[in-house]
Design a protein around this motif. Structure first.
Motif, PDB file in Angstrom:
ATOM      1  N   VAL A  16       0.844  -1.199   0.000  1.00  0.00           N
ATOM      2  CA  VAL A  16       0.000   0.000   0.000  1.00  0.00           C
ATOM      3  C   VAL A  16       0.880   1.250   0.000  1.00  0.00           C
ATOM      4  O   VAL A  16       0.645   2.192  -0.771  1.00  0.00           O
ATOM      5  N   LEU A  17       1.915   1.264   0.849  1.00  0.00           N
ATOM      6  CA  LEU A  17       2.827   2.407   0.892  1.00  0.00           C
ATOM      7  C   LEU A  17       3.545   2.592  -0.439  1.00  0.00           C
ATOM      8  O   LEU A  17       3.731   3.716  -0.905  1.00  0.00           O
ATOM      9  N   LEU A  18       3.937   1.480  -1.036  1.00  0.00           N
ATOM     10  CA  LEU A  18       4.599   1.538  -2.342  1.00  0.00           C
ATOM     11  C   LEU A  18       3.653   2.097  -3.407  1.00  0.00           C
ATOM     12  O   LEU A  18       4.050   2.932  -4.229  1.00  0.00           O
ATOM     13  N   ALA A  19       2.395   1.661  -3.377  1.00  0.00           N
ATOM     14  CA  ALA A  19       1.405   2.158  -4.336  1.00  0.00           C
ATOM     15  C   ALA A  19       1.146   3.651  -4.129  1.00  0.00           C
ATOM     16  O   ALA A  19       1.071   4.420  -5.097  1.00  0.00           O
ATOM     17  N   VAL A  20       1.052   4.085  -2.884  1.00  0.00           N
ATOM     18  CA  VAL A  20       0.829   5.511  -2.588  1.00  0.00           C
ATOM     19  C   VAL A  20       2.035   6.324  -3.046  1.00  0.00           C
ATOM     20  O   VAL A  20       1.883   7.388  -3.665  1.00  0.00           O
ATOM     21  N   ALA A  21       3.232   5.831  -2.761  1.00  0.00           N
ATOM     22  CA  ALA A  21       4.452   6.543  -3.183  1.00  0.00           C
ATOM     23  C   ALA A  21       4.514   6.644  -4.706  1.00  0.00           C
ATOM     24  O   ALA A  21       4.867   7.702  -5.253  1.00  0.00           O
ATOM     25  N   TRP A  22       4.160   5.555  -5.402  1.00  0.00           N
ATOM     26  CA  TRP A  22       4.165   5.581  -6.864  1.00  0.00           C
ATOM     27  C   TRP A  22       3.150   6.600  -7.372  1.00  0.00           C
ATOM     28  O   TRP A  22       3.442   7.377  -8.278  1.00  0.00           O
ATOM     29  N   TYR A  23       1.949   6.606  -6.785  1.00  0.00           N
ATOM     30  CA  TYR A  23       0.903   7.525  -7.228  1.00  0.00           C
ATOM     31  C   TYR A  23       1.323   8.978  -7.001  1.00  0.00           C
ATOM     32  O   TYR A  23       1.130   9.833  -7.874  1.00  0.00           O
ATOM     33  N   LEU A  24       1.922   9.269  -5.851  1.00  0.00           N
ATOM     34  CA  LEU A  24       2.368  10.635  -5.571  1.00  0.00           C
ATOM     35  C   LEU A  24       3.479  11.045  -6.525  1.00  0.00           C
ATOM     36  O   LEU A  24       3.498  12.172  -7.027  1.00  0.00           O
ATOM     37  N   SER A  29       5.120  14.195 -11.137  1.00  0.00           N
ATOM     38  CA  SER A  29       5.761  14.209 -12.452  1.00  0.00           C
ATOM     39  C   SER A  29       4.796  14.745 -13.513  1.00  0.00           C
ATOM     40  O   SER A  29       5.183  15.544 -14.376  1.00  0.00           O
ATOM     41  N   ARG A  30       3.556  14.336 -13.439  1.00  0.00           N
ATOM     42  CA  ARG A  30       2.542  14.810 -14.397  1.00  0.00           C
ATOM     43  C   ARG A  30       2.336  16.312 -14.251  1.00  0.00           C
ATOM     44  O   ARG A  30       2.257  17.043 -15.247  1.00  0.00           O
ATOM     45  N   LEU A  31       2.264  16.769 -13.019  1.00  0.00           N
ATOM     46  CA  LEU A  31       2.086  18.198 -12.776  1.00  0.00           C
ATOM     47  C   LEU A  31       3.282  18.990 -13.300  1.00  0.00           C
ATOM     48  O   LEU A  31       3.122  20.054 -13.894  1.00  0.00           O
ATOM     49  N   ASP A  32       4.460  18.452 -13.121  1.00  0.00           N
ATOM     50  CA  ASP A  32       5.664  19.104 -13.637  1.00  0.00           C
ATOM     51  C   ASP A  32       5.610  19.203 -15.160  1.00  0.00           C
ATOM     52  O   ASP A  32       5.938  20.240 -15.739  1.00  0.00           O
ATOM     53  N   ARG A  33       5.182  18.125 -15.827  1.00  0.00           N
ATOM     54  CA  ARG A  33       5.056  18.141 -17.286  1.00  0.00           C
ATOM     55  C   ARG A  33       4.008  19.158 -17.740  1.00  0.00           C
ATOM     56  O   ARG A  33       4.192  19.848 -18.744  1.00  0.00           O
ATOM     57  N   LEU A  34       2.914  19.260 -16.988  1.00  0.00           N
ATOM     58  CA  LEU A  34       1.876  20.229 -17.337  1.00  0.00           C
ATOM     59  C   LEU A  34       2.383  21.665 -17.187  1.00  0.00           C
ATOM     60  O   LEU A  34       2.096  22.519 -18.021  1.00  0.00           O
ATOM     61  N   ARG A 162      -4.573  23.949 -13.599  1.00  0.00           N
ATOM     62  CA  ARG A 162      -5.439  24.360 -12.495  1.00  0.00           C
ATOM     63  C   ARG A 162      -6.350  23.219 -12.043  1.00  0.00           C
ATOM     64  O   ARG A 162      -6.614  23.060 -10.851  1.00  0.00           O
ATOM     65  N   ARG A 163      -6.823  22.424 -12.999  1.00  0.00           N
ATOM     66  CA  ARG A 163      -7.683  21.281 -12.649  1.00  0.00           C
ATOM     67  C   ARG A 163      -6.914  20.273 -11.813  1.00  0.00           C
ATOM     68  O   ARG A 163      -7.392  19.802 -10.784  1.00  0.00           O
ATOM     69  N   VAL A 164      -5.695  19.970 -12.234  1.00  0.00           N
ATOM     70  CA  VAL A 164      -4.887  18.987 -11.499  1.00  0.00           C
ATOM     71  C   VAL A 164      -4.491  19.547 -10.128  1.00  0.00           C
ATOM     72  O   VAL A 164      -4.522  18.835  -9.129  1.00  0.00           O
ATOM     73  N   ARG A 165      -4.136  20.821 -10.099  1.00  0.00           N
ATOM     74  CA  ARG A 165      -3.718  21.415  -8.823  1.00  0.00           C
ATOM     75  C   ARG A 165      -4.870  21.561  -7.840  1.00  0.00           C
ATOM     76  O   ARG A 165      -4.646  21.697  -6.639  1.00  0.00           O
ATOM     77  N   ALA A 166      -6.105  21.519  -8.309  1.00  0.00           N
ATOM     78  CA  ALA A 166      -7.267  21.619  -7.427  1.00  0.00           C
ATOM     79  C   ALA A 166      -7.569  20.293  -6.723  1.00  0.00           C
ATOM     80  O   ALA A 166      -8.347  20.261  -5.760  1.00  0.00           O
ATOM     81  N   ARG A 171      -2.979  19.105  -3.312  1.00  0.00           N
ATOM     82  CA  ARG A 171      -2.891  20.158  -2.286  1.00  0.00           C
ATOM     83  C   ARG A 171      -2.371  19.606  -0.972  1.00  0.00           C
ATOM     84  O   ARG A 171      -1.534  20.225  -0.311  1.00  0.00           O
ATOM     85  N   LEU A 172      -2.876  18.431  -0.567  1.00  0.00           N
ATOM     86  CA  LEU A 172      -2.492  17.840   0.715  1.00  0.00           C
ATOM     87  C   LEU A 172      -0.992  17.569   0.785  1.00  0.00           C
ATOM     88  O   LEU A 172      -0.339  17.879   1.775  1.00  0.00           O
ATOM     89  N   PHE A 173      -0.452  17.000  -0.277  1.00  0.00           N
ATOM     90  CA  PHE A 173       0.972  16.663  -0.280  1.00  0.00           C
ATOM     91  C   PHE A 173       1.838  17.750  -0.922  1.00  0.00           C
ATOM     92  O   PHE A 173       3.023  17.543  -1.135  1.00  0.00           O
ATOM     93  N   ARG A 174       1.235  18.874  -1.251  1.00  0.00           N
ATOM     94  CA  ARG A 174       1.949  20.022  -1.832  1.00  0.00           C
ATOM     95  C   ARG A 174       2.833  19.612  -3.005  1.00  0.00           C
ATOM     96  O   ARG A 174       4.014  19.953  -3.083  1.00  0.00           O
ATOM     97  N   LEU A 175       2.213  18.890  -3.926  1.00  0.00           N
ATOM     98  CA  LEU A 175       2.958  18.376  -5.072  1.00  0.00           C
ATOM     99  C   LEU A 175       3.369  19.470  -6.053  1.00  0.00           C
ATOM    100  O   LEU A 175       4.265  19.279  -6.862  1.00  0.00           O
ATOM    101  N   ALA A 176       2.726  20.626  -5.974  1.00  0.00           N
ATOM    102  CA  ALA A 176       3.093  21.737  -6.860  1.00  0.00           C
ATOM    103  C   ALA A 176       4.304  22.492  -6.330  1.00  0.00           C
ATOM    104  O   ALA A 176       4.835  23.370  -7.016  1.00  0.00           O
TER     105      ALA A 176
END
Length: 197
Positions: A16-24, A29-34, A162-166, A171-176
């Motif tokens: 589960v932790l591995l899956a969460v880490a992969w998803y984050l 990475s997707r947000l960075d590409r956007l 903006r859609r992804v950042r919303a 927001r919770l993990f401050r991925l931006a």
């Protein structure tokens, strides 16, 4: 609890932790590409606006329009080029890919083109397809259309960021990170009716 149960629970937790880490990681990475897509789109829009101003200046100096019209076009085009030179786009990834507040200047150029390119002027310029005026008008038409497309592409990219950042997880993990929220470019780029027909 037996050793096998503890091992199974530990394995499930690790998966589960591995899956969460992969998803984050994937989301970041997707947000960075956007964000990179927005930066590329604003640069492309900037280049098209410069080309439109240069084409307008070419039309103004072609000798195909009267002196008052020439002066109006040259003034608006020169102002847009000067604004581009003195207020370049920011390429700082933390700056939100701003357009340097040039929307008003570019809108003024659009309004000048709309005021000048009435149907009779456009027909007169098109009457001799090989004349400098007709060639300059064709270039203005082409670049004005590319400006519209580039601005739409940019604003679509901004909406996607903006859609992804919303999303709550972003927001919770401050991925931006500390990157500013990119802003849409709002300017009048509508072609004159005589040019569209």
């Amino acid at each position: 609890m037996s050793d096998i149960d503890v091992l199974q629970v530990a394995t499930i937790v690790a998966l589960v932790l591995l899956a969460v880490a992969w998803y984050l990681s994937y989301s970041a990475s997707r947000l960075d590409r956007l964000h990179a897509k927005v930066e590329g789109a604003v640069s492309a829009l900037d280049a098209q606006l410069v080309r439109r101003a240069e084409a307008t200046l070419e039309l103004a100096t072609s000798g195909a329009v009267d002196p008052a019209t020439s002066l109006l076009l040259a003034d608006a085009a020169s102002e847009a080029l000067e604004r581009h030179t003195h207020h370049p786009l920011s390429h700082d990834p933390l700056d939100g890919q701003t357009f340097a507040g040039r929307e008003g200047t570019e809108t003024n150029l659009t309004e000048a083109l709309r005021a000048v390119l009435a149907e009779d002027i456009v027909q007169g310029l098109r009457s001799d397809p090989d004349s400098p005026g007709a060639l300059a008008l064709a270039r203005v038409e082409s670049t004005a259309l590319r400006v519209q497309l580039a601005r739409r592409f940019h604003n679509d990219a901004v909406r996607e960021v903006r859609r992804v950042r919303a999303k709550g997880v972003v927001r919770l993990f401050r991925l931006a990170g500390h990157a500013a929220l990119p802003q849409p470019v709002d300017l009048d780029d509508e072609l004159p009716p005589a040019v569209v027909d």
